[in-house]
Enzyme design. Structure first.
Site, PDB file in Angstrom:
ATOM      1  N   GLU A  41       0.787  -1.243   0.042  1.00  0.00           N
ATOM      2  CA  GLU A  41       0.010  -0.056   0.058  1.00  0.00           C
ATOM      3  C   GLU A  41       0.814   1.323   0.001  1.00  0.00           C
ATOM      4  O   GLU A  41       1.802   1.399   0.703  1.00  0.00           O
ATOM      5  CB  GLU A  41      -0.961   0.065   1.267  1.00  0.00           C
ATOM      6  CG  GLU A  41      -1.804   0.997   1.418  1.00  0.00           C
ATOM      7  CD  GLU A  41      -2.846   1.140   2.660  1.00  0.00           C
ATOM      8  OE1 GLU A  41      -3.619   1.795   2.839  1.00  0.00           O
ATOM      9  OE2 GLU A  41      -2.516   0.076   3.457  1.00  0.00           O
ATOM     10  N   LYS A 108      -9.298   2.881  -2.927  1.00  0.00           N
ATOM     11  CA  LYS A 108      -9.818   2.157  -1.385  1.00  0.00           C
ATOM     12  C   LYS A 108     -11.016   2.604  -1.042  1.00  0.00           C
ATOM     13  O   LYS A 108     -11.322   3.711  -0.944  1.00  0.00           O
ATOM     14  CB  LYS A 108      -8.636   2.522  -0.467  1.00  0.00           C
ATOM     15  CG  LYS A 108      -8.498   1.733   0.695  1.00  0.00           C
ATOM     16  CD  LYS A 108      -7.258   2.094   1.734  1.00  0.00           C
ATOM     17  CE  LYS A 108      -7.367   1.348   2.834  1.00  0.00           C
ATOM     18  NZ  LYS A 108      -6.239   1.666   3.846  1.00  0.00           N
ATOM     19  N   CYS A 144      -5.774  -3.168   1.841  1.00  0.00           N
ATOM     20  CA  CYS A 144      -5.531  -3.320   3.485  1.00  0.00           C
ATOM     21  C   CYS A 144      -6.834  -3.340   4.114  1.00  0.00           C
ATOM     22  O   CYS A 144      -7.398  -4.160   4.255  1.00  0.00           O
ATOM     23  CB  CYS A 144      -4.724  -2.139   3.667  1.00  0.00           C
ATOM     24  SG  CYS A 144      -3.756  -2.672   5.510  1.00  0.00           S
ATOM     25  N   ASP A 293      16.994  -2.263  31.657  1.00  0.00           N
ATOM     26  CA  ASP A 293      16.666  -1.466  30.710  1.00  0.00           C
ATOM     27  C   ASP A 293      17.716  -0.920  29.754  1.00  0.00           C
ATOM     28  O   ASP A 293      17.801  -0.917  28.608  1.00  0.00           O
ATOM     29  CB  ASP A 293      15.752  -0.007  31.365  1.00  0.00           C
ATOM     30  CG  ASP A 293      14.595  -0.629  32.097  1.00  0.00           C
ATOM     31  OD1 ASP A 293      13.888  -1.733  31.732  1.00  0.00           O
ATOM     32  OD2 ASP A 293      14.129  -0.048  33.157  1.00  0.00           O
TER      33      ASP A 293
END
Length: 540
Positions: A41, A108, A144, A293
């Site tokens: 897309e 679309k 999509c 982290d």
């Protein structure tokens, strides 16, 4: 006949570069005997182009790029996603290019306007099917959300319209962003779609990072019975093929599925690689603390960019434990990154001396903790300015959720790698990374997490245990459950009250945080648009 799927990584706004990539894939596909190449897309512009679509100059450039692409097309049919204008309206479109011409264009039908999608802002809806014939097979086009919202766009869904117009195979162009377990949902959807409409489905998906979104590829083909016959690997730019015999796709290679930890880790690496690379930064600065982290962030940065592009900076204070220094030094030696160690106590003392009269007789509290974090943020940003690099922050979703982070301190930076990764998943990812090669010291994973901003500090001094915090946060943020509903599921009321209050209270902080990779169904970014100023309080 043979169909090629271009699972490509497009750069938003790079019309020439994207067109050149499409042509390169078309040439490669043609040499392999393919008659048709399907792209994702809006492949010509990259996805999502957002407010670029509101600029007249951009739309004109898109139209010229499509005409130029068509002019260079020969020997193979291209199906290319692009924006399109008709009678003053904008559409999300796909065109069929053959022998120098644009022979058909599909508009679309279903425009997603939820979570990270905002297509109603930019596009109008199409209503007509598009079917074309090639090598004796009739192909229909969908884009999509046309298949995700099948049956919602009017009385008949776009796939049904294509089938009624004679389509035997449905070609679907996608820019479907990753979140955990997304591929299972795609498979289930297309199984139903294929069976209900009696058509094989060729699903081509974008791959690559675009700001906070990561597209995972995972393009696939299902036959009319809903059987998976071909699947391309996740998180890789690649060219795939499927053969059709009388409109029936023939079995081919199916890429191995990834574990949840492996897919999230690859998504994070791809997000970092593309954000840093597409924006032209030569490398990254990272504050290393000796905690889990920053250790995981460092491993991701090295895997994404290579050790030569990562600079780890340890900035110990008088509260930094010896094991934090030792574990940080061990990890940078293992990974081979450039390492600097800059004690911040002299700067911290200077701040305290300057504020001594102002803060006379007031106790040490969060103020002094935040000063340390802001000194570290200033040091990292100075290096970023000097070297032209970007600072990547190390805070996780749990901390961002409840505000356990310092504005202009550990939140200072350009890209937040773990922004959408809950703390409990951080531990799982660290353990997963060590199964590839041991890079994170074991005691970094096993020791109690601490900000090390005052003596004997641990995160659980101020927060519920992370397994409880993360479960409450998921229900409140990702699933919009009311506090009473969360309590009814067995969570302690005191913990629910605390977590919900902190999440709502710290929206102002998150609004000022850098973008980061989205890996859940709702991240703290485009997904969640919560007012900072609000008198509403959840009812208990």
């Amino acid at each position: 006949m043979k169909i090629a799927i271009a699972q490509i990584n497009c750069l938003v706004g790079d019309l020439d570069g994207n067109a050149a990539k499409i042509l390169d894939y078309a040439e490669r596909a043609s040499k392999e005997g393919a008659s048709l190449l399907l792209t994702p897309e809006l492949a010509l512009t990259g996805y999502p182009p957002e407010d670029l679509l509101l600029r007249e100059g951009f739309l004109q450039a898109c139209e010229e790029a499509l005409v130029n692409l068509a002019a260079q097309t020969s020997g193979i049919t291209l199906v290319v996603g692009h924006p399109h204008r008709v009678a003053g309206k904008r559409y999300n479109a796909a065109s069929v290019l053959q022998d120098g011409k644009i022979v058909a264009t599909y508009l679309k039908h279903c425009l997603p306007n939820h979570t990270v999608f905002d297509e109603v802002r930019y596009f109008s809806t199409g209503s007509e099917p598009c079917v074309f014939e090639l090598d004796g097979i009739k192909f229909g086009l969908n884009i999509c959300a046309d298949i995700w919202d099948e049956g919602v766009c009017g009385n008949h869904g776009p796939a049904e319209k294509a089938r009624a117009a004679g389509a035997q195979v449905l070609l679907v162009l996608n820019a479907s962003p990753y979140h955990m377990e997304k591929q299972d949902g795609r498979h289930q959807l297309v199984v139903s779609l294929a069976r209900e409409n009696g058509m094989a489905v060729v699903y081509a998906n974008l791959v690559g990072g675009q700001d906070e979104l990561v597209f995972d590829g995972n393009s696939f083909v299902m036959d009319a019975s809903g059987k998976l016959v071909r699947e391309l690997p996740a998180f890789e730019e690649t060219l795939g093929f499927v053969s059709l015999e009388n409109a029936v796709p023939q079995p081919g290679k199916i890429a191995p599925s990834l574990s949840l930890e492996a897919s999230v880790y690859q998504a994070l690496c791809l997000g970092v690689r593309d954000y840093v690379g597409k924006n032209g930064f030569p490398g990254v600065e990272l504050g290393l603390s000796g905690g889990i982290d920053s250790a995981l962030t460092l491993a991701i940065a090295v895997d994404a960019l290579g050790a030569a592009h990562v600079h780890a900076v340890m900035m110990p204070s008088q509260f930094t434990a010896d094991i934090s220094l030792e574990d940080s030094q061990s990890m940078v030696e293992t990974l081979g990154v450039r390492y600097s160690e800059i004690p911040i106590k002299p700067m911290f003392d200077a701040f305290l001396n300057s504020l001594a009269d102002e803060f006379d007789n007031l106790p040490f509290d969060l103020t002094e903790e935040n000063i340390q974090a802001r000194i570290r943020g200033t040091m990292l940003m100075a290096m970023s300015n000097k070297y032209g690099t970007i600072v990547i922050t190390t805070g996780n979703k749990s901390e961002m959720g409840v505000g356990y982070a310092t504005l202009y301190g550990d939140m200072a930076g350009g890209f937040a790698v773990l922004k959408d990764v809950p703390k409990t998943l951080v531990y799982r990812l660290a353990k997963y990374r060590n199964t590839i090669s041991a890079v994170i010291p074991e005691r970094v994973i096993t020791r109690a997490p601490s900000a090390e901003l005052r003596p004997d500090q641990t995160d659980q001094d101020a927060l519920p245990p992370y397994d409880i915090l993360d479960a409450i946060m998921e229900r409140y943020v990702e699933h919009d459950l009311c506090p009473n509903e969360i309590i009814a599921q067995g969570f302690p009321e005191a913990d629910v009250r605390k977590v919900v209050r902190l999440i709502d209270l710290n929206e102002y902080k998150r609004r000022q945080s850098p973008v980061g990779v989205r890996i859940t169904q709702r991240g703290f970014g485009k997904d969640r648009r919560y007012p900072i100023t609000s008198k509403y309080k959840p009812q208990f």
